[in-house]
Design an enzyme around this catalytic site. Structure first.
Site, PDB file in Angstrom:
ATOM      1  N   GLY A  44       1.050  -1.728  -0.269  1.00  0.00           N
ATOM      2  CA  GLY A  44       0.080   0.318   0.168  1.00  0.00           C
ATOM      3  C   GLY A  44       1.216   1.230   0.457  1.00  0.00           C
ATOM      4  O   GLY A  44       0.339   2.465  -0.059  1.00  0.00           O
ATOM      5  N   HIS A  69      21.762  14.984 -10.972  1.00  0.00           N
ATOM      6  CA  HIS A  69      21.813  14.604 -11.871  1.00  0.00           C
ATOM      7  C   HIS A  69      20.392  14.034 -12.433  1.00  0.00           C
ATOM      8  O   HIS A  69      19.067  14.283 -10.698  1.00  0.00           O
ATOM      9  CB  HIS A  69      22.306  12.984 -12.057  1.00  0.00           C
ATOM     10  CG  HIS A  69      22.340  11.893 -12.083  1.00  0.00           C
ATOM     11  ND1 HIS A  69      22.956  11.636  -9.906  1.00  0.00           N
ATOM     12  CD2 HIS A  69      21.380  10.911 -11.583  1.00  0.00           C
ATOM     13  CE1 HIS A  69      22.015  10.922  -9.794  1.00  0.00           C
ATOM     14  NE2 HIS A  69      21.322  10.318 -11.270  1.00  0.00           N
ATOM     15  N   HIS A 136      26.824   9.019 -16.972  1.00  0.00           N
ATOM     16  CA  HIS A 136      26.293   8.424 -16.018  1.00  0.00           C
ATOM     17  C   HIS A 136      24.947   7.785 -17.162  1.00  0.00           C
ATOM     18  O   HIS A 136      25.175   7.921 -18.038  1.00  0.00           O
ATOM     19  CB  HIS A 136      25.739   9.068 -15.474  1.00  0.00           C
ATOM     20  CG  HIS A 136      24.590   8.394 -13.853  1.00  0.00           C
ATOM     21  ND1 HIS A 136      24.606   6.663 -13.390  1.00  0.00           N
ATOM     22  CD2 HIS A 136      23.654   8.705 -13.307  1.00  0.00           C
ATOM     23  CE1 HIS A 136      23.972   6.640 -12.764  1.00  0.00           C
ATOM     24  NE2 HIS A 136      23.426   6.963 -12.538  1.00  0.00           N
ATOM     25  N   ASP A 190      29.879   7.265  -5.294  1.00  0.00           N
ATOM     26  CA  ASP A 190      29.542   6.212  -5.360  1.00  0.00           C
ATOM     27  C   ASP A 190      29.625   4.697  -5.286  1.00  0.00           C
ATOM     28  O   ASP A 190      30.974   4.524  -5.607  1.00  0.00           O
ATOM     29  CB  ASP A 190      29.411   6.260  -6.947  1.00  0.00           C
ATOM     30  CG  ASP A 190      28.319   5.132  -7.467  1.00  0.00           C
ATOM     31  OD1 ASP A 190      27.730   4.465  -6.735  1.00  0.00           O
ATOM     32  OD2 ASP A 190      27.815   5.186  -8.779  1.00  0.00           O
ATOM     33  N   HIS A 359      22.548  -4.622 -21.817  1.00  0.00           N
ATOM     34  CA  HIS A 359      22.665  -4.023 -20.952  1.00  0.00           C
ATOM     35  C   HIS A 359      24.095  -3.736 -20.279  1.00  0.00           C
ATOM     36  O   HIS A 359      25.463  -4.120 -20.251  1.00  0.00           O
ATOM     37  CB  HIS A 359      21.540  -4.210 -19.420  1.00  0.00           C
ATOM     38  CG  HIS A 359      21.494  -3.247 -18.696  1.00  0.00           C
ATOM     39  ND1 HIS A 359      21.099  -2.280 -18.893  1.00  0.00           N
ATOM     40  CD2 HIS A 359      21.927  -3.027 -17.448  1.00  0.00           C
ATOM     41  CE1 HIS A 359      21.326  -1.638 -17.735  1.00  0.00           C
ATOM     42  NE2 HIS A 359      22.594  -2.117 -16.791  1.00  0.00           N
ATOM     43  N   HIS A 363      26.972   3.202 -13.520  1.00  0.00           N
ATOM     44  CA  HIS A 363      27.773   3.671 -12.548  1.00  0.00           C
ATOM     45  C   HIS A 363      28.911   2.520 -13.012  1.00  0.00           C
ATOM     46  O   HIS A 363      28.970   0.904 -13.507  1.00  0.00           O
ATOM     47  CB  HIS A 363      27.030   2.410 -10.977  1.00  0.00           C
ATOM     48  CG  HIS A 363      25.317   3.127 -10.867  1.00  0.00           C
ATOM     49  ND1 HIS A 363      25.667   3.613 -10.024  1.00  0.00           N
ATOM     50  CD2 HIS A 363      24.284   2.748 -11.294  1.00  0.00           C
ATOM     51  CE1 HIS A 363      24.389   4.117  -9.541  1.00  0.00           C
ATOM     52  NE2 HIS A 363      23.496   3.747 -10.208  1.00  0.00           N
TER      53      HIS A 363
END
Ligand SMILES: [Zn+2]
Length: 550
Positions: A44, A69, A136, A190, A359, A363
């Site tokens: 919910g 970003h 990125h 990062d 893909h 990162h």
């Protein structure tokens, strides 16, 4: 002694929900304002936002927001947070601000947006901020060089070192090295892919993949990816154009992002390359590419509706669906169910498990991360934007570069890091950072959810629906059972409850053909019953659905 504090209001050790506070005696600077995603047990709940109670008594110190970003886990909480903190400037790149503006306008308000770019310098009280454009999975991502009274803090939100980006320029590594030469006190970096060896491959590597996949596709060519990943779609569109295919945008988030990118000239394609869904019906399948929203299998997304048979587009034999995406942890089951169902309906699917080059991440892997450390040569390291295991992996790679353990800071959730100018660090101060959940009814923390339930119980009563299901077929076993308390007088409401049972059966019938997960069925049942009882009685009782699998 002069000092600078860093606090994460979305919590340290989190990938999403990014919001960092840099604080001196006089001033506060906020970096990013993103949303987080609810876990499975938060049924919910739509999204999570950072806990800004720490800022409540310090509003007059805040000099502004800087957005690194345009990803939603960096801008998505602005509509919830900004109005509570007064009229503050929001700084960001053109593309990040374009997306932030869109988000805020959905809520019916604007903000004091100020565009920044590489080379620009901001003076915000004790802080001076410069920007370095990095690569990125979204255009115009910025790293922040924050000069403070005790030294430079380099805030490296999400990035990878892509030498051949599909959009924008490569990261100016010279510029980063120059900052390193000035002496950097702390690098907040990062760390999400610190466990992975080598460099993350460049985005442009996907062009060959799209070329290969489209060549072997005899029907319609579907591509699904994160809707914000404009460079991914750019490559899919270019390959389609080359193979004389028209492009159809399917799903609100994909339409919005690509249309905005076309409008602001981030993408440059002729208008007649694109078709509306109804126009596409006149074209042969082999001349169509469909860019579709819903790569994470989200319920209600375009791809999910197509597969469930609830969309004007249906899967046909010969169609190929390319999942150019990572599975966000927690979404695997939803995505795999979708892939299974597409195959059952005769579609061909290319997805990461069978086609590993489908893909690439936005990162940086360990070599990207090490390279940044070597260019910056900071005194301290602070891994951000990852879970604790990613922070530990980052620590190991930094130790491999000769960093001492006490120079790599792995804070706990809620811990305040206080850096002193003499190089001492104090981690003793802790602030409570709660999980703030947002649902259709508004914003609240865990405690408020309980209070809300109690309020509903006392005013509207409760309805419990007990449903026994065959777990293989989703067929109902026996009749659903409905128990109510404090809601309606049962003797006079037999018809209402009978109708509710019919409603339950209708919902279940829909799911039988979808073969989805129980948790989704449960949520759907709940929603339908809430609507049903409200329509019939004008009241909103607390509804509990209990499914027993046999
Ligand atoms: Zn990002």
């Amino acid at each position: 002694m002069k000092s600078v504090k860093i606090i994460s209001l979305g919590g340290f050790g989190q990938v999403t929900n990014n919001m960092f506070v840099y604080e001196t005696e006089k001033d506060i600077l906020i970096v990013d304002c993103g949303i987080g995603f609810p876990t499975e047990e938060m049924r919910g709940v739509d999204l999570l936002i950072p806990d800004i109670s720490y800022l409540a008594s310090k509003k007059e110190k805040i000099r502004g927001f800087i957005i690194s970003h345009g990803h939603y886990d960096h801008i998505g909480a602005l509509p919830y947070v900004l109005p509570q903190l007064g009229k503050l400037p929001v700084f960001g790149s053109k593309w990040a601000l374009a997306l932030a503006k869109e988000k805020l306008s959905e809520f019916g308000f604007g903000a004091n947006f100020q565009e920044i770019s590489e080379g620009k310098k901001l003076f915000l009280g004790d802080f001076q901020v410069e920007f370095i454009q990095v690569t990125h999975s979204i255009p115009e991502t910025m790293h922040l060089v924050i000069s403070t009274p005790i030294g430079i803090f380099y805030h490296a939100a999400d990035f990878k070192l892509d030498l051949t980006p599909v959009m924008g320029k490569p990261t100016d590594q010279n510029l980063i090295s120059q900052v390193g030469k000035r002496g950097v006190f702390c690098l907040a970096s990062d760390c999400l892919r610190a466990e992975r060896p080598g460099f993350t491959p460049p985005e442009s590597k996907l062009q060959d993949m799209f070329e290969r996949e489209i060549k072997t596709c005899s029907g319609r060519f579907f591509v699904t990816a994160m809707s914000s990943d404009i460079s991914r779609f750019k490559q899919a569109i270019e390959v389609s154009q080359k193979h004389k295919r028209k492009v159809v945008l399917v799903g609100r988030s994909v339409e919005k992002n690509i249309e905005l990118a076309l409008k602001l000239s981030y993408l440059k394609f002729p208008q007649n390359l694109f078709l509306l869904i109804k126009e596409a019906k006149r074209f042969p399948s082999s001349s169509l590419t469909l860019l579709v929203a819903g790569s994470q299998g989200q319920i209600g997304s375009a791809l999910e509706k197509i597969v469930a048979g609830e969309h004007e587009i249906k899967i046909e034999k010969g169609d190929k669906i390319v999942f150019s995406t990572d599975y966000i942890p927690g979404n695997e089951v939803a995505i795999y169910t979708l892939i299974d169902e597409i195959m059952r309906q005769g579609g061909e699917v290319s997805y990461p498990d069978v086609t590993s080059d489908i893909h690439v991440s936005g990162h940086g892997s360990s070599s990207d991360l090490k390279k940044l450390i070597e260019m910056i040569k900071p005194k301290f390291l602070l891994p951000i934007g990852g879970n604790f295991r990613h922070m530990v992996a980052y620590k190991k790679l930094a130790q491999g570069l000769g960093f001492e353990e006490n120079k790599i800071i792995l804070p706990d959730n809620g811990q305040i890091i206080k850096f002193f100018e003499d190089g001492k660090v104090d981690l003793s101060e802790v602030v409570e950072v709660k999980t703030i959940m947002v649902d259709a009814l508004g914003v609240g923390d865990v405690g408020n959810v309980v209070l809300r339930d109690r309020k509903i119980l006392s005013q509207e009563g409760i309805v419990v629906a007990i449903i026994v299901l065959d777990q293989a077929t989703f067929e109902l076993v026996g009749e659903p059972e409905i128990v109510t308390r404090g809601f309606v007088y049962v003797k006079e409401s037999e018809r209402l409850l009978k109708e509710a049972k019919v409603e339950i059966k209708k919902v279940l019938a829909k799911w039988r053909t979808r073969r989805r997960e129980f948790r989704f069925v449960l949520g759907d049942l709940q929603e339908h019953l809430e609507k049903f009882f409200f329509q019939k009685t004008g009241r909103r009782p607390l509804i509990l659905t209990q499914v027993i699998k046999v």
